[in-house]
Motif scaffolding. Structure first.
Motif, PDB file in Angstrom:
ATOM      1  N   PRO A 215       0.843  -1.208  -0.036  1.00 20.14           N
ATOM      2  CA  PRO A 215       0.052  -0.036   0.001  1.00 20.14           C
ATOM      3  C   PRO A 215       0.863   1.246   0.060  1.00 20.14           C
ATOM      4  O   PRO A 215       2.111   1.196   0.415  1.00 20.14           O
ATOM      5  N   VAL A 216       0.218   2.165  -0.827  1.00 15.30           N
ATOM      6  CA  VAL A 216       1.087   3.544  -0.795  1.00 15.30           C
ATOM      7  C   VAL A 216       0.214   4.871  -0.565  1.00 15.30           C
ATOM      8  O   VAL A 216      -0.992   4.561  -0.611  1.00 15.30           O
ATOM      9  N   ASP A 217       0.875   5.678   0.304  1.00 16.20           N
ATOM     10  CA  ASP A 217      -0.070   7.070   0.373  1.00 16.20           C
ATOM     11  C   ASP A 217       0.687   8.190   0.208  1.00 16.20           C
ATOM     12  O   ASP A 217       1.772   8.510   1.001  1.00 16.20           O
ATOM     13  N   MET A 218       0.427   8.889  -0.928  1.00 18.04           N
ATOM     14  CA  MET A 218       1.288  10.179  -1.230  1.00 18.04           C
ATOM     15  C   MET A 218       1.394  11.027   0.045  1.00 18.04           C
ATOM     16  O   MET A 218       2.591  11.621   0.217  1.00 18.04           O
ATOM     17  N   ALA A 219       0.481  11.115   0.681  1.00 16.09           N
ATOM     18  CA  ALA A 219       0.294  12.256   1.840  1.00 16.09           C
ATOM     19  C   ALA A 219       1.415  11.840   2.758  1.00 16.09           C
ATOM     20  O   ALA A 219       2.422  12.586   3.348  1.00 16.09           O
ATOM     21  N   ALA A 220       1.382  10.386   3.226  1.00 18.02           N
ATOM     22  CA  ALA A 220       2.301   9.823   4.359  1.00 18.02           C
ATOM     23  C   ALA A 220       3.876   9.822   3.499  1.00 18.02           C
ATOM     24  O   ALA A 220       4.797  10.044   4.397  1.00 18.02           O
ATOM     25  N   LEU A 221       3.898   9.493   2.471  1.00 18.00           N
ATOM     26  CA  LEU A 221       5.229   9.383   1.700  1.00 18.00           C
ATOM     27  C   LEU A 221       5.671  10.724   1.583  1.00 18.00           C
ATOM     28  O   LEU A 221       6.861  10.874   1.753  1.00 18.00           O
ATOM     29  N   GLY A 222       5.266  11.718   1.249  1.00 19.89           N
ATOM     30  CA  GLY A 222       5.770  13.135   1.343  1.00 19.89           C
ATOM     31  C   GLY A 222       6.388  13.493   0.062  1.00 19.89           C
ATOM     32  O   GLY A 222       7.225  14.594   0.187  1.00 19.89           O
ATOM     33  N   CYS A 223       6.527  12.464  -0.905  1.00 19.32           N
ATOM     34  CA  CYS A 223       7.392  13.087  -1.762  1.00 19.32           C
ATOM     35  C   CYS A 223       6.585  13.974  -3.115  1.00 19.32           C
ATOM     36  O   CYS A 223       5.331  14.233  -2.693  1.00 19.32           O
ATOM     37  N   ASP A 224       7.532  14.461  -4.060  1.00 17.30           N
ATOM     38  CA  ASP A 224       6.857  15.302  -5.021  1.00 17.30           C
ATOM     39  C   ASP A 224       6.084  14.792  -6.265  1.00 17.30           C
ATOM     40  O   ASP A 224       5.088  15.133  -6.650  1.00 17.30           O
ATOM     41  N   PHE A 225       6.892  13.795  -6.705  1.00 13.36           N
ATOM     42  CA  PHE A 225       6.629  12.923  -7.880  1.00 13.36           C
ATOM     43  C   PHE A 225       6.676  11.590  -7.439  1.00 13.36           C
ATOM     44  O   PHE A 225       7.675  11.010  -6.801  1.00 13.36           O
ATOM     45  N   TYR A 226       5.765  10.758  -8.063  1.00 11.79           N
ATOM     46  CA  TYR A 226       5.656   9.142  -7.828  1.00 11.79           C
ATOM     47  C   TYR A 226       5.252   8.583  -9.095  1.00 11.79           C
ATOM     48  O   TYR A 226       4.210   9.013  -9.781  1.00 11.79           O
ATOM     49  N   VAL A 227       6.139   7.725  -9.716  1.00 10.60           N
ATOM     50  CA  VAL A 227       5.554   7.132 -11.044  1.00 10.60           C
ATOM     51  C   VAL A 227       5.625   5.817 -10.822  1.00 10.60           C
ATOM     52  O   VAL A 227       6.217   5.096 -10.201  1.00 10.60           O
ATOM     53  N   PHE A 228       4.838   5.039 -11.826  1.00  4.12           N
ATOM     54  CA  PHE A 228       4.887   3.584 -12.038  1.00  4.12           C
ATOM     55  C   PHE A 228       4.516   3.152 -13.407  1.00  4.12           C
ATOM     56  O   PHE A 228       3.678   4.125 -14.135  1.00  4.12           O
ATOM     57  N   SER A 229       4.548   1.972 -13.750  1.00  5.39           N
ATOM     58  CA  SER A 229       4.076   1.511 -15.149  1.00  5.39           C
ATOM     59  C   SER A 229       2.901   0.523 -14.933  1.00  5.39           C
ATOM     60  O   SER A 229       2.788  -0.370 -13.996  1.00  5.39           O
ATOM     61  N   GLY A 230       1.762   0.523 -15.688  1.00  4.45           N
ATOM     62  CA  GLY A 230       0.661  -0.366 -15.314  1.00  4.45           C
ATOM     63  C   GLY A 230       0.876  -1.822 -15.593  1.00  4.45           C
ATOM     64  O   GLY A 230       0.360  -2.716 -15.209  1.00  4.45           O
ATOM     65  N   HIS A 231       1.887  -2.155 -16.520  1.00  8.52           N
ATOM     66  CA  HIS A 231       2.152  -3.497 -17.108  1.00  8.52           C
ATOM     67  C   HIS A 231       2.582  -4.426 -15.917  1.00  8.52           C
ATOM     68  O   HIS A 231       2.927  -5.441 -15.903  1.00  8.52           O
ATOM     69  N   LYS A 232       3.067  -3.587 -14.968  1.00  7.63           N
ATOM     70  CA  LYS A 232       3.846  -4.450 -13.740  1.00  7.63           C
ATOM     71  C   LYS A 232       2.927  -4.591 -12.391  1.00  7.63           C
ATOM     72  O   LYS A 232       2.817  -5.125 -11.803  1.00  7.63           O
ATOM     73  N   LEU A 233       1.562  -3.832 -12.597  1.00  8.30           N
ATOM     74  CA  LEU A 233       0.377  -4.065 -11.801  1.00  8.30           C
ATOM     75  C   LEU A 233      -0.641  -4.839 -12.380  1.00  8.30           C
ATOM     76  O   LEU A 233      -1.826  -4.457 -12.157  1.00  8.30           O
ATOM     77  N   TYR A 234      -0.450  -5.774 -13.042  1.00  5.41           N
ATOM     78  CA  TYR A 234      -1.301  -6.663 -13.718  1.00  5.41           C
ATOM     79  C   TYR A 234      -2.037  -5.940 -14.972  1.00  5.41           C
ATOM     80  O   TYR A 234      -3.254  -6.559 -15.165  1.00  5.41           O
ATOM     81  N   GLY A 235      -1.694  -4.598 -15.096  1.00  6.18           N
ATOM     82  CA  GLY A 235      -2.680  -4.156 -16.332  1.00  6.18           C
ATOM     83  C   GLY A 235      -1.674  -4.321 -17.600  1.00  6.18           C
ATOM     84  O   GLY A 235      -0.865  -4.839 -17.745  1.00  6.18           O
ATOM     85  N   PRO A 236      -2.256  -3.818 -18.713  1.00  5.83           N
ATOM     86  CA  PRO A 236      -1.885  -3.606 -20.099  1.00  5.83           C
ATOM     87  C   PRO A 236      -0.393  -2.902 -19.985  1.00  5.83           C
ATOM     88  O   PRO A 236      -0.169  -2.123 -19.120  1.00  5.83           O
ATOM     89  N   SER A 237       0.529  -3.097 -21.201  1.00  2.00           N
ATOM     90  CA  SER A 237       1.587  -2.404 -21.361  1.00  2.00           C
ATOM     91  C   SER A 237       1.127  -1.381 -22.122  1.00  2.00           C
ATOM     92  O   SER A 237      -0.028  -1.158 -22.400  1.00  2.00           O
ATOM     93  N   GLY A 238       2.135  -0.291 -22.141  1.00  2.00           N
ATOM     94  CA  GLY A 238       1.801   0.994 -22.818  1.00  2.00           C
ATOM     95  C   GLY A 238       0.898   1.913 -22.002  1.00  2.00           C
ATOM     96  O   GLY A 238       0.643   3.054 -22.629  1.00  2.00           O
ATOM     97  N   ILE A 239       0.787   1.721 -20.940  1.00  2.00           N
ATOM     98  CA  ILE A 239       0.089   2.583 -19.908  1.00  2.00           C
ATOM     99  C   ILE A 239       1.087   2.887 -18.567  1.00  2.00           C
ATOM    100  O   ILE A 239       1.419   1.923 -17.882  1.00  2.00           O
ATOM    101  N   GLY A 240       1.410   4.167 -18.278  1.00  2.00           N
ATOM    102  CA  GLY A 240       2.061   4.448 -17.263  1.00  2.00           C
ATOM    103  C   GLY A 240       1.348   5.665 -16.432  1.00  2.00           C
ATOM    104  O   GLY A 240       0.608   6.371 -16.906  1.00  2.00           O
TER     105      GLY A 240
END
Ligand code: PLP
Length: 412
Positions: A215-240
């Motif tokens: 689980p992640v929570d941007m407010a708790a993590l406190g960073c400015d930017f966070y990125v990920f790729s959909g194809h590593k999260l059981y989703g299609p490729s070509g989407i991030g």
């Protein structure tokens, strides 16, 4: 962030929802241990992609007919799902890209020059994926800055006190992984955000191997930017995804010019749309976004906390099991590591290992894992890497260990 699952899920039953996992490879049941490179897709995601093309497909935005509105609604609804997954304050902070690589390049090109200038430093570690190195080098070359890399421990652990010594008044941007794709080391993002804030530096988190496992929570993590790729999260490729703080996105110039990212266009000049559309020029990956939405529904119905616990137990089992293999050396043994187990074998090169165990239906990755500086740091040309997803099971590591013993016998 929503966790709808009150009870412990049945991971064996969930595994059955991934059609590809029941196939054979080289006459053996597939043992898929390459999820860090890309995960397999549950039926639900395949169905969502099929339905998006078969039932509601049309281009998004501006269309005034039924299908365009249906497509637009489905596409835009996923922004909210991503915001929910990330615990982001607003869906307008969610930008769709083609993948984490594009997200990082977008930040480097559009935010980078606003904060990094001549003589400044961009701080990373030796454990970055190339996608979190090269865009910063390109930025550094453009503005006359320098990329500096802090080391990790020889066991793959991250020493925050040592890291702090790499920060100085010239450090204007810090870019780190949430989880290393080679070592599995989980970086202490919340503490690092505070350190970056105190240093007055922007903080970019490469979450490719992070939010897919925990689980992640941007407010708790406190960073400015966070990125990920959909194809590593059981989703299609070509989407991030690129998540960024609203106030930072608002001051960034566009990444690419074209349709959809504008307000008014004249021959001499144009004005631009507000974020997120300012950063989504042209026809977006419509169906891929819809597929990502289905994948998010899927993981949230299980609960990211359950996925985290299940996978943590599996990684512990994998380590225990592989430790019995003669001549096997782990690369990355930090406490609380996540998702991946990298190793070398005294008897054989990683490429030979991967090719041989493929005969037993075992899919692992061998190579530099797009982390050449880390290979240099560990003085190896490549490693073998077994990586898991929520569908992985203990027997995957049993088969891997048996297959590696076979490699030992062949080369031994
Ligand atoms: N960062 C990390 C840590 C990764 O593991 C990867 C992919 O392996 C990337 C960035 C790049 O992701 P993509 O190729 O999907 O853009």
């Amino acid at each position: 962030m929503t966790d709808t699952s009150a009870h412990k899920p049945d991971f064996a039953a969930l595994r059955n929802q991934f059609p590809i996992l029941s196939r054979e490879v080289n006459g053996k049941p597939l043992v898929y241990l390459d999820s860090a490179a890309s995960s397999q897709k549950p039926q639900l995601v395949l169905d969502a992609v099929h339905a998006a093309y078969a039932e509601t497909y049309s281009n998004v935005h501006r269309g005034l007919h039924f299908l365009s509105e249906a497509s637009t609604d489905a596409y835009e609804a996923v922004r909210g799902k991503v915001a929910n997954l990330l615990g982001a304050p607003s869906h307008d902070e969610v930008i769709f890209t083609s993948g984490a690589t594009m997200s990082l390049n977008l930040i480097a090109q559009c935010h980078g020059p606003l904060v990094v200038g001549e003589g400044d430093e961009i701080l990373i570690t030796v454990a970055e994926h190339h996608a979190n190195i090269v865009p910063w080098q390109m930025l550094a070359q453009r503005v006359g800055a320098k990329v500096v890399a802090a080391p990790v421990g020889k066991d793959g652990s991250f020493d925050i006190e040592l890291f702090k010594t790499y920060i100085n008044s010239r450090t204007k941007l810090i870019a780190l992984p949430h989880v290393s794709n080679v070592l599995g080391t989980v970086f202490p993002i919340t503490e690092l955000s505070e350190i970056a804030r105190n240093a007055g530096a922007s903080f970019v988190v490469d979450g490719c191997q992070g939010c897919i496992h925990m689980p992640v929570d941007m407010a708790a993590l406190g960073c400015d930017f966070y990125v990920f790729s959909g194809h590593k999260l059981y989703g299609p490729s070509g989407i991030g995804v690129l998540w960024g703080r609203a106030e930072l996105l608002a001051e960034m110039p566009p990444f690419m010019g074209g349709g959809d990212m504008i307000d008014v266009v004249e021959i001499e000049r144009s004005t631009y749309a507000a974020p997120p559309h300012r950063f989504e020029a042209g026809t977006p990956p419509i169906v891929e976004v819809i597929g990502l939405g289905a994948a998010i529904d899927f993981v949230q119905s299980i609960g990211m906390d359950h996925i985290y616990q299940h996978e943590a137990a599996l990684i512990a089992y994998g380590h225990e099991r592989l430790a019995d293999v003669k001549g096997l050396n782990f690369i990355g043994e930090a406490d609380g590591k996540s998702g991946v187990i990298s190793f070398t074998l005294d008897a054989a090169h990683p490429h030979d290992i991967s090719t041989l165990i493929d005969q037993d239906g075992v899919a692992i990755r061998a190579g530099h894992h797009c982390a050449q500086p880390l290979m240099t740091f560990f003085d190896v040309s490549s490693t073998a890497r077994a990586s898991i997803g929520l569908y992985s099971q203990e027997s995957d590591f049993d088969v891997l260990a048996t297959s590696l013993e076979k490699v030992n016998r062949i080369f031994g």
